[in-house]
Scaffold this active site. Structure first.
Site, PDB file in Angstrom:
ATOM      1  N   ARG A  97    -101.140 -43.682 -27.355  1.00  0.00           N
ATOM      2  CA  ARG A  97    -102.565 -42.537 -27.098  1.00  0.00           C
ATOM      3  C   ARG A  97    -103.729 -43.373 -26.884  1.00  0.00           C
ATOM      4  O   ARG A  97    -103.957 -44.078 -27.070  1.00  0.00           O
ATOM      5  CB  ARG A  97    -102.366 -41.651 -28.345  1.00  0.00           C
ATOM      6  CG  ARG A  97    -102.851 -39.926 -27.735  1.00  0.00           C
ATOM      7  CD  ARG A  97    -102.300 -39.236 -26.647  1.00  0.00           C
ATOM      8  NE  ARG A  97    -103.376 -37.863 -26.576  1.00  0.00           N
ATOM      9  CZ  ARG A  97    -103.433 -36.662 -25.941  1.00  0.00           C
ATOM     10  NH1 ARG A  97    -102.792 -37.296 -24.610  1.00  0.00           N
ATOM     11  NH2 ARG A  97    -103.819 -35.622 -25.848  1.00  0.00           N
ATOM     12  N   THR A 371     -99.100 -35.340 -15.563  1.00  0.00           N
ATOM     13  CA  THR A 371     -98.692 -36.120 -16.504  1.00  0.00           C
ATOM     14  C   THR A 371     -97.673 -36.617 -16.016  1.00  0.00           C
ATOM     15  O   THR A 371     -96.936 -35.883 -14.765  1.00  0.00           O
ATOM     16  CB  THR A 371     -98.678 -36.009 -18.098  1.00  0.00           C
ATOM     17  OG1 THR A 371     -99.590 -34.819 -18.505  1.00  0.00           O
ATOM     18  CG2 THR A 371     -97.488 -36.354 -18.854  1.00  0.00           C
ATOM     19  N   THR A 389    -100.349 -40.598 -19.627  1.00  0.00           N
ATOM     20  CA  THR A 389    -100.463 -39.059 -18.670  1.00  0.00           C
ATOM     21  C   THR A 389    -101.981 -40.132 -18.654  1.00  0.00           C
ATOM     22  O   THR A 389    -102.938 -40.599 -18.539  1.00  0.00           O
ATOM     23  CB  THR A 389    -101.183 -37.610 -19.409  1.00  0.00           C
ATOM     24  OG1 THR A 389    -101.452 -37.105 -18.872  1.00  0.00           O
ATOM     25  CG2 THR A 389    -101.305 -38.166 -21.126  1.00  0.00           C
ATOM     26  N   ASN A 391    -104.612 -37.466 -18.081  1.00  0.00           N
ATOM     27  CA  ASN A 391    -104.253 -35.362 -18.263  1.00  0.00           C
ATOM     28  C   ASN A 391    -104.520 -34.756 -17.179  1.00  0.00           C
ATOM     29  O   ASN A 391    -103.306 -34.368 -16.588  1.00  0.00           O
ATOM     30  CB  ASN A 391    -105.619 -35.658 -19.421  1.00  0.00           C
ATOM     31  CG  ASN A 391    -105.608 -34.310 -19.979  1.00  0.00           C
ATOM     32  OD1 ASN A 391    -104.423 -33.216 -19.984  1.00  0.00           O
ATOM     33  ND2 ASN A 391    -106.458 -33.613 -19.650  1.00  0.00           N
ATOM     34  N   ASP A 413    -108.187 -33.316 -24.759  1.00  0.00           N
ATOM     35  CA  ASP A 413    -107.515 -31.965 -25.555  1.00  0.00           C
ATOM     36  C   ASP A 413    -108.013 -32.342 -27.184  1.00  0.00           C
ATOM     37  O   ASP A 413    -107.653 -31.950 -27.878  1.00  0.00           O
ATOM     38  CB  ASP A 413    -106.061 -33.286 -25.681  1.00  0.00           C
ATOM     39  CG  ASP A 413    -104.793 -33.465 -24.265  1.00  0.00           C
ATOM     40  OD1 ASP A 413    -105.067 -32.836 -23.954  1.00  0.00           O
ATOM     41  OD2 ASP A 413    -104.484 -33.870 -24.085  1.00  0.00           O
ATOM     42  N   SER A 447    -101.189 -34.188 -28.806  1.00  0.00           N
ATOM     43  CA  SER A 447    -100.648 -34.320 -27.298  1.00  0.00           C
ATOM     44  C   SER A 447     -99.916 -33.613 -27.834  1.00  0.00           C
ATOM     45  O   SER A 447     -98.883 -32.870 -28.327  1.00  0.00           O
ATOM     46  CB  SER A 447    -100.451 -35.414 -27.186  1.00  0.00           C
ATOM     47  OG  SER A 447     -99.257 -36.098 -25.433  1.00  0.00           O
ATOM     48  N   SER A 448     -98.930 -32.646 -26.193  1.00  0.00           N
ATOM     49  CA  SER A 448     -97.411 -32.062 -26.745  1.00  0.00           C
ATOM     50  C   SER A 448     -96.005 -33.331 -25.499  1.00  0.00           C
ATOM     51  O   SER A 448     -95.757 -32.928 -25.460  1.00  0.00           O
ATOM     52  CB  SER A 448     -97.366 -31.222 -25.587  1.00  0.00           C
ATOM     53  OG  SER A 448     -99.032 -30.231 -25.348  1.00  0.00           O
ATOM     54  N   GLY A 468     -96.316 -31.863 -18.264  1.00  0.00           N
ATOM     55  CA  GLY A 468     -96.498 -29.919 -18.000  1.00  0.00           C
ATOM     56  C   GLY A 468     -97.969 -29.402 -19.036  1.00  0.00           C
ATOM     57  O   GLY A 468     -97.739 -28.267 -19.613  1.00  0.00           O
ATOM     58  N   GLY A 469     -98.157 -30.513 -19.830  1.00  0.00           N
ATOM     59  CA  GLY A 469     -98.685 -29.878 -21.386  1.00  0.00           C
ATOM     60  C   GLY A 469     -98.235 -29.163 -22.257  1.00  0.00           C
ATOM     61  O   GLY A 469     -97.320 -29.778 -22.867  1.00  0.00           O
TER      62      GLY A 469
HETATM   63  O1  DON Z   1    -101.142 -35.573 -23.961  1.00  0.00           O
HETATM   64  C1  DON Z   1    -101.340 -33.841 -23.731  1.00  0.00           C
HETATM   65  O2  DON Z   1    -100.139 -33.087 -24.088  1.00  0.00           O
HETATM   66  C2  DON Z   1    -101.557 -33.966 -21.820  1.00  0.00           C
HETATM   67  N1  DON Z   1    -103.009 -34.653 -22.279  1.00  0.00           N
HETATM   68  C3  DON Z   1    -101.057 -33.442 -21.097  1.00  0.00           C
HETATM   69  C4  DON Z   1    -101.116 -33.096 -19.743  1.00  0.00           C
HETATM   70  C5  DON Z   1    -100.203 -32.956 -19.171  1.00  0.00           C
HETATM   71  O3  DON Z   1     -98.927 -32.719 -19.007  1.00  0.00           O
HETATM   72  C6  DON Z   1    -100.398 -32.563 -17.379  1.00  0.00           C
HETATM   73  N2  DON Z   1     -99.074 -32.188 -16.510  1.00  0.00           N
HETATM   74  N3  DON Z   1     -98.914 -31.284 -16.377  1.00  0.00           N
END
Ligand code: DON
Length: 567
Positions: A97, A371, A389, A391, A413, A447-448, A468-469
């Protein structure tokens, strides 16, 4: 086309290294190797690497570098991510990360009145965290790879040098991002040649990848590439050469939990995904009597899942952050007794939003979108689940001049002011976040990302993940419950309708363009008190199920991914 490229690249991988394997290969335990990648170039790369004798880690690292070229909106060397691995019978987790630069401060994204400055943590130089991808790939490949480092970079270098045909979807995303970055970054100048139908060649990126290939992964942090990043940041952003020199990826203990006869191996903090996924799976199991007989994705089913998700997101916003900078109560959050008590709060006849959902540990313990994912198994039974990602789409929009690659906007984030909402925390994450996720030097933002494995009798049974966040954990949860709770085929489980709900905005169910919530179901949910909200994206799941000795990879029909079995 795919097979032509494949043949050409297979040649380059083999030619650069006549002595392919460092050790004699163990006996295969699966019928084949398999990949589910978010584009066909990733799948082609995996095929070449397996043909050259590589294992799942070699293929994963080669895919990651390939996507840095062919999916510039998400694949990256200027971002970061997580890798969950199963190697020689043991699970591992690698955290690469991004980290906040040393000059970062808690209030760096607020004005003198203490209000967050819109866009500041998401666009331009100040949004950039110290990238981890190259260090992560280097660590993984040095520890577990069989091929030479140069071999795994060869396909990516070739795609950057020779180019690849741009598809219309990529130009559309470029155009949208260019508007967002206009006048603020060098994005448009750099990617003006990204046009549907044209061949995109990236000579500077090819040079950067070639330097990394010849000098090793630390080149990015210590060599010319580090100098180029520092120059790009100088006077505009915070990442320095010192930050790069100090960056290290971290091997962490993966989360593990028993569920439905499987061992779930998932991402620990700073990811919130593993905790959230295990919480959802276990609460749903605890609520079996309430779920019994409910049709998948019926209004009462969605209502119960939404209540589970409220509790997951209430905990997540309060307790989860960088475990190296604060204590995260991971064990307590996934303890069976705690989750049984939380599940007990869920009521089929509760009116949405009627009773406020608060973090569940009962103390103030801690007080203190782009991502991409790919899944790989090799015929020796090893597996890699990798999500990484930039982001947002194309990250911060800042391209390293002379280096040819985009830098992330991972700083978005973090929470810029506890209780405030950023682009990341509004519709995509928990809506508000606690002290544990404020900006601090060297800290990793929550993070997700949830690269996940399921084991059965200590053998890989499932490899899964998605972008997908905050939709990442709810998407993986839905696919897993479709697969094991409703006995769907892997293809149907991935294709089935997905919805998203989290604590904030309250009483809101997000639906997707792929299979919108409409008609009677929409009316029933509205009658219950829910607001329905369209979202443009609900994941791009790349999954491999292994039944017995047979891997079955599935690429989400929502995206342009390719699933392939390689004998
Ligand atoms: O780390 C995270 O949770 C976010 N930066 C992820 C962003 C993300 O998945 C966007 N994608 N669609």
């Amino acid at each position: 086309m795919a097979s032509t490229l494949c043949a050409a690249f297979a040649g380059s991988v083999v030619a650069s290294a006549p002595a392919l394997a460092k050790t004699p290969p163990p006996k295969p335990v699966l019928d084949a190797s398999a990949v589910a990648a978010p584009d066909r170039y990733g799948a082609d790369t995996a095929q070449q690497i397996f043909a050259a004798g590589g294992n799942a880690v070699d293929a994963a690292v080669a895919i990651a570098f390939t996507l840095a070229v062919t999916r510039p909106e998400a694949g990256n060397i200027g971002g970061g991510g997580f890798m969950t691995l199963f190697m020689d019978g043991k699970p591992y987790f690698l955290d690469y990360r991004e980290r906040a630069p040393q000059q970062a401060t808690r209030d760096m994204y607020v004005d003198d009145k203490g209000n967050p400055v819109p866009g500041m943590s998401a666009v331009g130089h100040r949004a950039v965290g110290v990238p981890g991808t190259v260090e992560g790939m280097w660590e993984a490949q040095q520890r577990f790879g069989k091929l030479k480092w140069k071999q795994v970079l060869a396909p990516a270098i070739r795609y950057a040098t020779d180019g690849f045909p741009v598809e219309p979807w990529l130009q559309q995303r470029r155009d949208a991002a260019a508007k967002n970055f206009a006048g603020k970054t060098n994005f448009d100048a750099y990617f003006s040649n990204l046009k549907a139908g044209a061949t995109l060649r990236q000579p500077e990126l090819a040079q950067t990848l070639s330097r990394i290939a010849s000098d090793g992964g630390r080149e990015f942090y210590e060599g010319r590439t580090a100098d180029l990043i520092a120059q790009q940041m100088y006077g505009h952003g915070f990442v320095t050469k010192q930050d790069l020199l100090q960056y290290k990826a971290v091997w962490r203990q993966p989360l593990a939990a028993d569920w439905n006869g499987y061992r779930v191996i998932a991402a620990p903090p700073p990811s919130s995904g593993g905790i959230g996924l295990i919480q959802m799976l276990k609460m749903k199991a605890d609520l079996k009597p309430a779920f019994d007989g409910l049709e998948l994705n019926s209004a009462p089913y969605i209502h119960l899942i939404a209540q589970i998700e409220d509790r997951v997101f209430a905990d997540r916003q309060q307790y989860i952050g960088d475990p190296d900078s604060d204590t995260v109560p991971t064990d307590r959050l996934i303890a069976d007794a705690y989750l049984a008590q939380r599940a007990d709060e869920v009521k089929p006849d509760e009116v949405p939003g009627a009773s406020p959902v608060t973090p569940g540990l009962g103390d103030s313990h801690t007080q203190k979108a782009q991502t991409t994912h790919f899944s790989v198994v090799d015929k020796w039974g090893n597996a890699v689940s990798n999500t990484y990602t930039l982001n947002g789409d194309f990250g911060s929009g800042v391209v390293v001049d002379g280096g040819g690659f985009l830098l992330n906007d991972a700083m978005d984030d973090f929470v810029t002011r506890p209780g405030s909402v950023t682009a990341a925390t509004a519709a995509t994450t928990a809506g508000a976040s606690a002290e544990i996720n404020t900006v601090a030097p060297g800290r990793r933002p929550i993070s997700s990302m949830t690269p996940t494995l399921l084991l059965k009798d200590n053998k890989v049974a499932l490899v899964i993940g998605t972008p997908g966040g905050s939709r990442i954990l709810t998407s993986i949860f839905q696919v897993m419950t479709n697969l094991y709770g409703f006995n769907m085929t892997p293809a149907d489980a991935v294709a089935a309708m997905r919805f998203h709900h989290q604590l904030l905005p309250q009483k809101t169910i997000y639906f997707e363009p792929y299979q919108p919530i409409a008609g009677e179901l929409a009316e029933q949910l509205k009658a219950m008190g829910y607001t329905l909200e369209a979202q443009s994206f609900n994941g791009d799941v790349q999954m491999i199920r292994v039944e017995g000795t047979t891997p079955e990879p599935i690429a989400d029909p929502r995206g342009v991914g390719v699933a392939r079995v390689m004998r």
